[in-house]
Design a protein around this motif. Structure first.
Motif, PDB file in Angstrom:
ATOM      1  N   LEU A  85       0.843  -1.192   0.000  1.00 29.20           N
ATOM      2  CA  LEU A  85       0.000   0.000   0.000  1.00 29.20           C
ATOM      3  C   LEU A  85       0.879   1.243   0.000  1.00 29.20           C
ATOM      4  CD1 LEU A  85      -2.727   1.462   0.221  1.00 29.20           C
ATOM      5  CD2 LEU A  85      -2.539   1.223   2.719  1.00 29.20           C
ATOM      6  N   VAL A  86       0.758   2.047  -1.045  1.00 24.79           N
ATOM      7  CA  VAL A  86       1.412   3.358  -1.086  1.00 24.79           C
ATOM      8  C   VAL A  86       0.374   4.361  -0.598  1.00 24.79           C
ATOM      9  CG1 VAL A  86       2.548   5.086  -2.512  1.00 24.79           C
ATOM     10  CG2 VAL A  86       2.852   2.648  -3.027  1.00 24.79           C
ATOM     11  N   GLN A  87       0.550   4.851   0.623  1.00 22.53           N
ATOM     12  CA  GLN A  87      -0.448   5.704   1.255  1.00 22.53           C
ATOM     13  C   GLN A  87       0.070   7.127   1.359  1.00 22.53           C
ATOM     14  OE1 GLN A  87      -3.699   4.921   2.416  1.00 22.53           O
ATOM     15  NE2 GLN A  87      -3.776   7.153   2.585  1.00 22.53           N
ATOM     16  N   ALA A  88      -0.605   8.042   0.678  1.00 26.08           N
ATOM     17  CA  ALA A  88      -0.223   9.447   0.770  1.00 26.08           C
ATOM     18  C   ALA A  88      -0.497   9.966   2.178  1.00 26.08           C
ATOM     19  CB  ALA A  88      -0.994  10.266  -0.259  1.00 26.08           C
ATOM     20  N   LEU A  89       0.372  10.858   2.643  1.00 27.44           N
ATOM     21  CA  LEU A  89       0.167  11.464   3.951  1.00 27.44           C
ATOM     22  C   LEU A  89      -1.121  12.284   3.929  1.00 27.44           C
ATOM     23  CD1 LEU A  89       3.761  12.709   4.860  1.00 27.44           C
ATOM     24  CD2 LEU A  89       2.760  10.422   5.072  1.00 27.44           C
ATOM     25  N   ALA A  90      -1.916  12.150   4.973  1.00 26.71           N
ATOM     26  CA  ALA A  90      -3.203  12.830   5.030  1.00 26.71           C
ATOM     27  C   ALA A  90      -3.403  13.434   6.413  1.00 26.71           C
ATOM     28  CB  ALA A  90      -4.335  11.855   4.710  1.00 26.71           C
ATOM     29  N   LYS A  91      -4.218  14.456   6.488  1.00 28.01           N
ATOM     30  CA  LYS A  91      -4.460  15.131   7.760  1.00 28.01           C
ATOM     31  C   LYS A  91      -5.448  14.333   8.610  1.00 28.01           C
ATOM     32  CE  LYS A  91      -8.213  18.039   5.970  1.00 28.01           C
ATOM     33  NZ  LYS A  91      -8.685  19.412   5.754  1.00 28.01           N
ATOM     34  N   GLY A  92      -5.473  14.677   9.887  1.00 25.46           N
ATOM     35  CA  GLY A  92      -6.458  14.091  10.785  1.00 25.46           C
ATOM     36  C   GLY A  92      -6.287  12.611  11.043  1.00 25.46           C
ATOM     37  N   ASP A  93      -5.073  12.103  10.902  1.00 31.40           N
ATOM     38  CA  ASP A  93      -4.776  10.687  11.165  1.00 31.40           C
ATOM     39  C   ASP A  93      -5.520   9.737  10.237  1.00 31.40           C
ATOM     40  OD1 ASP A  93      -3.084  11.412  13.249  1.00 31.40           O
ATOM     41  OD2 ASP A  93      -4.667  11.269  14.756  1.00 31.40           O
ATOM     42  N   ARG A  94      -6.018  10.238   9.109  1.00 35.05           N
ATOM     43  CA  ARG A  94      -6.698   9.346   8.164  1.00 35.05           C
ATOM     44  C   ARG A  94      -5.712   8.356   7.551  1.00 35.05           C
ATOM     45  NH1 ARG A  94     -11.834  10.482   7.403  1.00 35.05           N
ATOM     46  NH2 ARG A  94     -12.637  12.585   7.752  1.00 35.05           N
ATOM     47  N   ARG A 117      -0.154  17.179  -3.001  1.00 38.49           N
ATOM     48  CA  ARG A 117      -1.289  17.793  -2.314  1.00 38.49           C
ATOM     49  C   ARG A 117      -1.422  17.346  -0.858  1.00 38.49           C
ATOM     50  NH1 ARG A 117      -5.741  17.231  -7.253  1.00 38.49           N
ATOM     51  NH2 ARG A 117      -4.874  18.898  -8.563  1.00 38.49           N
ATOM     52  N   SER A 118      -0.420  16.652  -0.336  1.00 40.97           N
ATOM     53  CA  SER A 118      -0.443  16.274   1.082  1.00 40.97           C
ATOM     54  C   SER A 118      -0.254  17.523   1.930  1.00 40.97           C
ATOM     55  CB  SER A 118       0.672  15.271   1.399  1.00 40.97           C
ATOM     56  OG  SER A 118       0.416  14.018   0.823  1.00 40.97           O
ATOM     57  N   ILE A 119      -1.174  17.747   2.845  1.00 39.01           N
ATOM     58  CA  ILE A 119      -1.047  18.886   3.755  1.00 39.01           C
ATOM     59  C   ILE A 119      -0.017  18.583   4.832  1.00 39.01           C
ATOM     60  CG2 ILE A 119      -2.289  20.288   5.447  1.00 39.01           C
ATOM     61  CD1 ILE A 119      -4.811  19.882   3.757  1.00 39.01           C
ATOM     62  N   VAL A 120      -0.040  17.355   5.342  1.00 35.05           N
ATOM     63  CA  VAL A 120       0.921  16.924   6.357  1.00 35.05           C
ATOM     64  C   VAL A 120       2.295  16.790   5.709  1.00 35.05           C
ATOM     65  CG1 VAL A 120       1.535  15.055   7.928  1.00 35.05           C
ATOM     66  CG2 VAL A 120      -0.860  15.720   7.652  1.00 35.05           C
ATOM     67  N   ARG A 121       3.333  17.203   6.440  1.00 38.46           N
ATOM     68  CA  ARG A 121       4.703  17.116   5.947  1.00 38.46           C
ATOM     69  C   ARG A 121       5.577  16.421   6.985  1.00 38.46           C
ATOM     70  NH1 ARG A 121       5.113  18.238   0.477  1.00 38.46           N
ATOM     71  NH2 ARG A 121       3.095  19.197   0.060  1.00 38.46           N
ATOM     72  N   TRP A 122       6.360  15.450   6.521  1.00 41.46           N
ATOM     73  CA  TRP A 122       7.329  14.798   7.390  1.00 41.46           C
ATOM     74  C   TRP A 122       8.688  15.439   7.142  1.00 41.46           C
ATOM     75  CZ3 TRP A 122       6.599   8.739   7.426  1.00 41.46           C
ATOM     76  CH2 TRP A 122       5.318   8.440   7.930  1.00 41.46           C
ATOM     77  N   LYS A 123       9.171  16.206   8.093  1.00 45.08           N
ATOM     78  CA  LYS A 123      10.464  16.867   7.953  1.00 45.08           C
ATOM     79  C   LYS A 123      11.256  16.752   9.255  1.00 45.08           C
ATOM     80  CE  LYS A 123       9.024  20.383   4.571  1.00 45.08           C
ATOM     81  NZ  LYS A 123       8.916  21.835   4.288  1.00 45.08           N
ATOM     82  N   GLY A 124      12.580  16.655   9.133  1.00 44.88           N
ATOM     83  CA  GLY A 124      13.458  16.650  10.294  1.00 44.88           C
ATOM     84  C   GLY A 124      13.116  15.584  11.305  1.00 44.88           C
ATOM     85  N   ASP A 125      13.085  15.979  12.591  1.00 46.29           N
ATOM     86  CA  ASP A 125      12.788  15.032  13.669  1.00 46.29           C
ATOM     87  C   ASP A 125      11.387  14.448  13.530  1.00 46.29           C
ATOM     88  OD1 ASP A 125      15.269  15.494  14.729  1.00 46.29           O
ATOM     89  OD2 ASP A 125      14.575  16.932  16.238  1.00 46.29           O
ATOM     90  N   VAL A 208      -2.613   5.256  -3.257  1.00 44.46           N
ATOM     91  CA  VAL A 208      -3.739   6.060  -2.781  1.00 44.46           C
ATOM     92  C   VAL A 208      -3.266   7.488  -2.531  1.00 44.46           C
ATOM     93  CG1 VAL A 208      -5.468   6.358  -0.976  1.00 44.46           C
ATOM     94  CG2 VAL A 208      -4.809   4.047  -1.705  1.00 44.46           C
ATOM     95  N   GLY A 209      -3.981   8.456  -3.054  1.00 43.65           N
ATOM     96  CA  GLY A 209      -3.613   9.852  -2.889  1.00 43.65           C
ATOM     97  C   GLY A 209      -4.140  10.460  -1.605  1.00 43.65           C
ATOM     98  N   PRO A 210      -3.823  11.726  -1.363  1.00 44.62           N
ATOM     99  CA  PRO A 210      -4.292  12.431  -0.166  1.00 44.62           C
ATOM    100  C   PRO A 210      -5.716  12.936  -0.335  1.00 44.62           C
ATOM    101  CG  PRO A 210      -2.959  13.898  -1.487  1.00 44.62           C
ATOM    102  CD  PRO A 210      -2.953  12.561  -2.201  1.00 44.62           C
ATOM    103  N   GLU A 211      -6.199  13.728   0.631  1.00 46.13           N
ATOM    104  CA  GLU A 211      -7.578  14.204   0.581  1.00 46.13           C
ATOM    105  C   GLU A 211      -7.860  14.998  -0.687  1.00 46.13           C
ATOM    106  OE1 GLU A 211      -5.184  14.763   2.782  1.00 46.13           O
ATOM    107  OE2 GLU A 211      -6.000  15.590   4.623  1.00 46.13           O
ATOM    108  N   GLY A 212      -6.883  15.796  -1.129  1.00 44.38           N
ATOM    109  CA  GLY A 212      -7.080  16.618  -2.318  1.00 44.38           C
ATOM    110  C   GLY A 212      -6.910  15.870  -3.615  1.00 44.38           C
ATOM    111  N   GLY A 213      -6.605  14.586  -3.524  1.00 45.29           N
ATOM    112  CA  GLY A 213      -6.440  13.784  -4.723  1.00 45.29           C
ATOM    113  C   GLY A 213      -5.030  13.846  -5.285  1.00 45.29           C
ATOM    114  N   ILE A 214      -4.760  12.980  -6.224  1.00 41.06           N
ATOM    115  CA  ILE A 214      -3.467  12.946  -6.896  1.00 41.06           C
ATOM    116  C   ILE A 214      -3.487  13.978  -8.016  1.00 41.06           C
ATOM    117  CG2 ILE A 214      -1.845  11.476  -8.157  1.00 41.06           C
ATOM    118  CD1 ILE A 214      -3.137   9.067  -6.817  1.00 41.06           C
TER     119      ILE A 214
END
Length: 260
Positions: A85-94, A117-125, A208-214
């Motif tokens: 499963l390729v899961q796009a980062l999504a807000k609200g723990d979805r 279009r992922s709102i959540v960002r994984w950066k640094g720590d 699978v894309g994020p809330e805003g779609g791919i």
């Protein structure tokens, strides 16, 4: 009712057989004794997360350890065709809800995707902590589902890296509401891969894309790398629902849920 499962370190069950005694320690032992309140004589399964499963009886239950006498030790092979499963980062723990449910349903690996279009960002720590959280979610879900294998949470990818993964996959499917082909028809070709055997593992990527779609640019990029778009159904599903729904259909097409 199936036995509760507690995880041990990878490889820790190697060489054990009926009559062997394994002493479970640490957080899993404390959970077994203080939360599950397992007592002497009760049945339990221990799994190392890498396919080995020990079934046995509790022979001693202390405050910080649990002794289990094995009645059987088996190794469960992974499927010859692995679902990723390729899961796009999504807000609200979805996204976490998606990987949790997909793990219970049988996904074999998870790839976090930093989509455009992922709102959540994984950066640094945060990236390291978020990855650890996903692995924890997957591990807990595997335990709930009584699995002997814990799905691997791979390193996060951006769209360029995902395109490379698509190019190396046997089948890559983008779940998209504008697709013309149904997911079942696309996956029926992947079903022919099931005879590859353990020495030639095959992988099917479910993207699978994020809330805003791919984004259209991402669809083009991934399609150029070899992915195909597929329609999951008549309704547009949330990012937390699409992946698990695709896993259910893929498991059926690949014959995973057939009765032995």
């Amino acid at each position: 009712m199936s036995n509760p499962v507690f995880f041990t370190p990878a490889g820790s069950l190697d060489g054990l057989g009926p009559g062997s005694v394994f002493i479970l320690e640490g957080p899993e032992a404390r959970h077994a004794v203080t939360v599950k309140r397992l007592a002497v004589g009760e049945s339990v399964d221990l799994a190392d997360g890498s396919g080995a499963r020990l079934t046995g009886k509790v022979s001693d239950a202390g405050q910080g350890s649990l002794s289990v006498t094995a009645t059987d030790v088996v190794f469960e092979d992974q499927p010859s065709v692995r679902l990723v499963l390729v899961q796009a980062l999504a807000k609200g723990d979805r996204d976490e809800l998606a990987i949790e449910t997909a793990t219970e349903l049988g996904i074999d690996a998870v790839i976090p995707w930093q989509a455009e279009r992922s709102i959540v960002r994984w950066k640094g720590d945060r990236a390291a902590k978020a990855h650890a959280k996903w692995q924890s979610v997957v591990t807990a879900a595997a335990k709930q589902a009584r699995r002997a294998w814990i799905p691997e949470v791979r390193s996060i990818v951006d769209s360029a890296s995902l395109a490379k993964a698509v190019a190396g996959a046997d089948v890559a499917v983008i779940l998209h509401e504008d697709a013309k082909n149904g997911l079942r028809s696309v996956l029926e070709g992947a079903a022919q891969l099931a005879g590859a055997g353990p020495d030639a593992p095959r992988e099917v990527l479910l993207i699978v894309g994020p809330e805003g779609g791919i984004s259209p640019r991402e669809v083009t990029r991934l399609s150029d790398a070899g992915a195909v778009t597929a329609l999951l159904g008549h309704h547009v599903l949330r990012s937390s629902t699409a992946g698990p729904a695709a896993v259910v259909l893929a498991s059926d097409v690949l014959g995973r849920w057939q009765e032995a």
